[in-house]
Design a protein around this motif. Structure first.
Motif, PDB file in Angstrom:
ATOM      1  N   THR A  91       0.791  -0.953  -0.040  1.00 28.34           N
ATOM      2  CA  THR A  91      -0.046  -0.051   0.115  1.00 28.34           C
ATOM      3  C   THR A  91       0.938   1.337  -0.045  1.00 28.34           C
ATOM      4  O   THR A  91       1.961   1.418   0.533  1.00 28.34           O
ATOM      5  CB  THR A  91      -0.975  -0.003   1.254  1.00 28.34           C
ATOM      6  N   GLU A  92       0.320   2.175  -0.741  1.00 30.40           N
ATOM      7  CA  GLU A  92       1.228   3.159  -1.011  1.00 30.40           C
ATOM      8  C   GLU A  92       0.879   4.699   0.075  1.00 30.40           C
ATOM      9  O   GLU A  92       1.773   5.119   0.432  1.00 30.40           O
ATOM     10  CB  GLU A  92       1.172   4.090  -2.359  1.00 30.40           C
ATOM     11  N   GLY A  93      -0.358   4.913   0.318  1.00 31.08           N
ATOM     12  CA  GLY A  93      -0.800   5.864   0.943  1.00 31.08           C
ATOM     13  C   GLY A  93      -0.819   5.939   2.597  1.00 31.08           C
ATOM     14  O   GLY A  93      -1.001   4.836   3.177  1.00 31.08           O
ATOM     15  N   TRP A  94      -0.939   6.884   3.127  1.00 36.17           N
ATOM     16  CA  TRP A  94      -0.966   7.183   4.645  1.00 36.17           C
ATOM     17  C   TRP A  94      -2.420   7.232   5.046  1.00 36.17           C
ATOM     18  O   TRP A  94      -2.799   7.005   5.998  1.00 36.17           O
ATOM     19  CB  TRP A  94      -0.298   8.094   5.127  1.00 36.17           C
ATOM     20  N   GLN A  95      -3.367   7.259   4.077  1.00 37.78           N
ATOM     21  CA  GLN A  95      -4.723   7.226   4.196  1.00 37.78           C
ATOM     22  C   GLN A  95      -5.302   6.566   2.955  1.00 37.78           C
ATOM     23  O   GLN A  95      -4.857   6.539   1.921  1.00 37.78           O
ATOM     24  CB  GLN A  95      -5.428   8.625   4.649  1.00 37.78           C
ATOM     25  N   ASP A  96      -6.528   6.112   3.041  1.00 38.02           N
ATOM     26  CA  ASP A  96      -7.300   5.529   2.068  1.00 38.02           C
ATOM     27  C   ASP A  96      -6.316   4.420   1.426  1.00 38.02           C
ATOM     28  O   ASP A  96      -6.311   4.348   0.354  1.00 38.02           O
ATOM     29  CB  ASP A  96      -7.791   6.486   0.896  1.00 38.02           C
ATOM     30  N   ASN A  97      -6.033   3.657   2.336  1.00 39.13           N
ATOM     31  CA  ASN A  97      -4.833   2.731   2.018  1.00 39.13           C
ATOM     32  C   ASN A  97      -5.138   1.171   2.363  1.00 39.13           C
ATOM     33  O   ASN A  97      -4.312   0.368   2.808  1.00 39.13           O
ATOM     34  CB  ASN A  97      -3.424   2.865   2.511  1.00 39.13           C
ATOM     35  N   ARG A  98      -6.572   0.614   2.670  1.00 38.73           N
ATOM     36  CA  ARG A  98      -6.825  -0.229   3.200  1.00 38.73           C
ATOM     37  C   ARG A  98      -7.337  -1.273   2.164  1.00 38.73           C
ATOM     38  O   ARG A  98      -8.060  -1.168   1.198  1.00 38.73           O
ATOM     39  CB  ARG A  98      -8.030  -0.366   3.997  1.00 38.73           C
ATOM     40  N   MET A  99      -6.499  -2.658   2.190  1.00 39.39           N
ATOM     41  CA  MET A  99      -6.807  -3.763   1.562  1.00 39.39           C
ATOM     42  C   MET A  99      -7.402  -4.980   2.407  1.00 39.39           C
ATOM     43  O   MET A  99      -6.740  -5.111   3.350  1.00 39.39           O
ATOM     44  CB  MET A  99      -5.723  -4.309   0.774  1.00 39.39           C
ATOM     45  N   GLN A 100      -8.607  -5.618   2.077  1.00 39.56           N
ATOM     46  CA  GLN A 100      -8.788  -6.866   2.698  1.00 39.56           C
ATOM     47  C   GLN A 100      -8.693  -7.874   1.992  1.00 39.56           C
ATOM     48  O   GLN A 100      -9.328  -7.821   0.772  1.00 39.56           O
ATOM     49  CB  GLN A 100     -10.348  -6.331   3.174  1.00 39.56           C
ATOM     50  N   LEU A 101      -7.764  -8.861   2.240  1.00 34.53           N
ATOM     51  CA  LEU A 101      -7.591  -9.856   1.381  1.00 34.53           C
ATOM     52  C   LEU A 101      -8.316 -10.920   1.483  1.00 34.53           C
ATOM     53  O   LEU A 101      -8.342 -11.576   2.752  1.00 34.53           O
ATOM     54  CB  LEU A 101      -5.985 -10.201   1.422  1.00 34.53           C
ATOM     55  N   ASP A 102      -8.972 -11.523   0.440  1.00 36.96           N
ATOM     56  CA  ASP A 102      -9.746 -12.542   0.256  1.00 36.96           C
ATOM     57  C   ASP A 102      -8.928 -13.899   0.146  1.00 36.96           C
ATOM     58  O   ASP A 102      -8.996 -14.773   0.631  1.00 36.96           O
ATOM     59  CB  ASP A 102     -10.881 -12.587  -0.352  1.00 36.96           C
ATOM     60  N   SER A 103      -8.248 -13.534  -1.260  1.00 33.59           N
ATOM     61  CA  SER A 103      -7.732 -14.661  -1.912  1.00 33.59           C
ATOM     62  C   SER A 103      -6.699 -14.132  -3.035  1.00 33.59           C
ATOM     63  O   SER A 103      -7.061 -13.103  -3.348  1.00 33.59           O
ATOM     64  CB  SER A 103      -8.540 -15.806  -2.364  1.00 33.59           C
ATOM     65  N   ILE A 104      -5.925 -15.069  -3.297  1.00 32.37           N
ATOM     66  CA  ILE A 104      -4.857 -14.626  -4.638  1.00 32.37           C
ATOM     67  C   ILE A 104      -5.034 -16.047  -5.619  1.00 32.37           C
ATOM     68  O   ILE A 104      -4.958 -17.025  -5.182  1.00 32.37           O
ATOM     69  CB  ILE A 104      -3.445 -14.553  -4.174  1.00 32.37           C
ATOM     70  N   VAL A 105      -5.415 -15.623  -6.895  1.00 28.19           N
ATOM     71  CA  VAL A 105      -5.287 -16.591  -7.880  1.00 28.19           C
ATOM     72  C   VAL A 105      -4.240 -16.487  -8.785  1.00 28.19           C
ATOM     73  O   VAL A 105      -3.886 -15.643  -9.447  1.00 28.19           O
ATOM     74  CB  VAL A 105      -6.583 -16.666  -8.416  1.00 28.19           C
ATOM     75  N   LEU A 106      -3.576 -17.548  -9.002  1.00 26.13           N
ATOM     76  CA  LEU A 106      -2.523 -17.881  -9.910  1.00 26.13           C
ATOM     77  C   LEU A 106      -2.845 -18.543 -10.883  1.00 26.13           C
ATOM     78  O   LEU A 106      -3.620 -19.123 -11.007  1.00 26.13           O
ATOM     79  CB  LEU A 106      -1.225 -18.160  -8.976  1.00 26.13           C
ATOM     80  N   ASN A 107      -2.114 -18.597 -12.190  1.00 25.41           N
ATOM     81  CA  ASN A 107      -2.159 -19.312 -13.071  1.00 25.41           C
ATOM     82  C   ASN A 107      -1.910 -20.779 -13.038  1.00 25.41           C
ATOM     83  O   ASN A 107      -1.353 -21.287 -11.947  1.00 25.41           O
ATOM     84  CB  ASN A 107      -1.005 -19.004 -14.233  1.00 25.41           C
ATOM     85  N   LYS A 108      -2.450 -21.694 -14.009  1.00 19.57           N
ATOM     86  CA  LYS A 108      -2.135 -23.071 -13.766  1.00 19.57           C
ATOM     87  C   LYS A 108      -0.698 -23.368 -14.128  1.00 19.57           C
ATOM     88  O   LYS A 108      -0.195 -22.740 -14.652  1.00 19.57           O
ATOM     89  CB  LYS A 108      -2.919 -23.754 -14.920  1.00 19.57           C
ATOM     90  N   GLY A 109      -0.179 -24.148 -13.348  1.00 19.34           N
ATOM     91  CA  GLY A 109       1.314 -24.518 -13.127  1.00 19.34           C
ATOM     92  C   GLY A 109       2.129 -23.907 -12.466  1.00 19.34           C
ATOM     93  O   GLY A 109       3.281 -24.005 -12.105  1.00 19.34           O
TER      94      GLY A 109
END
Length: 369
Positions: A117-135
């Motif tokens: 995250t870059e900012g000192w405000q408005d910087n929230r990520m709520q992580l559900d999942s990460i999807v990567l390619n096959k293989g």
């Protein structure tokens, strides 16, 4: 925190199948032990403080989808994406599925992706999942042996820069040193626990909480939780503090500031008993006529001397006098520009080398063809 308890349980059940090539897209839940979290995350898990994010070490990487939950800043949060330790590129993300560009990745070799995250405000990520390619094969991320912990205010958080903290001197120095970095810096906040410039708490309070002072304005999370410092793995090897401008603006006396700073360092020593603590003096507020206004002259030297007097010789003064001039700041707010932060980083790195600390020769997690 629930998230980290689940991570510990997941770590105990890792099998070789986890990193074998998959015949379909690879989905990593937010408790996957191969997601290396950095900075401060709450139990949702969601980010707080500028510079929080994740790192991934992936072989055969071709695509990455970042799925974010409803606590993510709306309409968007700006994050920096670095592939194979290259420059950070800004990507605006929002709730739902976000395709992350992977310029510079090696689909046949090993790739390291950092999302921050870059900012000192408005910087929230709520992580559900990460999807990567096959293989894709996800492997553990090995952190650097050097870990900087920076504590401060706007002058360390990168306020007014296009990429926020990612263009500020703490990140520039850590990148050159091939070091891990945690930044807990809140624009407008004093060190003393007082209201200042919209902050309801000072850094001497907020540093020990998960959330930054923006929690007060966040309707879905208007409370704070204690930060469990055992989650900072590996722990910092060096602690750097640059703070005081907002105490001065709130008319905190020099004596009060010194006592607050000494109490803060005493509490830090319960967390970091052997780490060097580097105390920055102010570089001050430059003016167009070439003059520079300094706050708390002599106080930082006194703070270091008092730590030495009680036997703590592992506290060091970093004299930043003369590091910043009018040409290095934005005229409207006298905060360092991108070039100004680069200058500060260069001078700090020179100080570190003279002091005896040199950059790592390579990143601990290698990028291989």
């Amino acid at each position: 925190m629930l998230q980290f308890a689940l991570l510990a349980a997941a770590s105990a059940s890792i099998s070789y199948a986890t990193i074998l090539p998959a015949s379909k897209p690879v989905t990593l839940s937010n408790i996957n032990p191969f997601i290396a979290y950095h900075g401060r995350w709450d139990a949702s898990p969601g980010t707080w403080w500028a510079g929080s994010g994740v790192k991934l070490n992936v072989q055969n990487l071709e695509s990455l989808e970042l799925n974010l939950g409803p606590h993510t800043t709306a309409p968007l949060a700006s994050v920096g994406v670095s592939v194979n330790y290259g420059p950070y590129t800004t990507v605006n993300v929002s709730q739902g599925a976000n395709i992350i560009p992977l310029d510079g990745s090696n689909s046949r070799g090993n790739s390291v992706v950092r999302i921050t995250t870059e900012g000192w405000q408005d910087n929230r990520m709520q992580l559900d999942s990460i999807v990567l390619n096959k293989g894709a094969q996800v492997r553990p991320y090995t952190p650097s042996k050097l870990v900087f912990q920076v504590i401060g205010d706007s002058l360390s958080a990168g306020q007014y820069l296009d990429q926020g903290v990612l263009q500020a001197w703490p990140v520039l120095t850590s990148e050159n040193y091939k070091a891990e970095l945690r930044v807990n810096a809140q624009p407008g906040a004093a060190l003393k626990d007082i209201p200042a410039w919209g902050n309801v708490h000072g850094v001497s309070y907020e540093y020990f909480r998960t959330e930054d002072t923006g929690y007060y304005y966040t309707t879905d999370h208007n409370y704070t939780t204690p930060w469990d410092f055992s989650h900072d793995q590996p722990p910092p090897t060096h602690v750097v503090i640059h703070i005081g401008a907002n105490d001065a603006s709130q008319n905190v006396t020099a004596t009060d500031f010194e006592q607050t700073y000494l109490s803060f360092v005493t509490r830090l020593r319960t967390l970091y008993p052997i780490q060097p603590i580097l105390v920055f003096t102010p570089w001050g507020w430059p003016a167009a006529d070439g003059s520079i206004s300094y706050y708390y002259p002599g106080s930082y030297e006194k703070i270091v001397d008092e730590r030495h007097a009680i036997g703590d010789r592992n506290v060091f003064l970093v004299n930043t006098t003369g590091w910043v001039s009018w040409e290095d700041v934005f005229p409207a707010n006298t905060h360092p520009t991108e070039a100004g932060h680069a200058k500060i980083a260069g001078l700090f790195e020179t100080w570190l080398k003279t002091w005896g600390l040199h950059p790592e020769s390579s990143w601990a997690t290698k990028v291989a063809a």
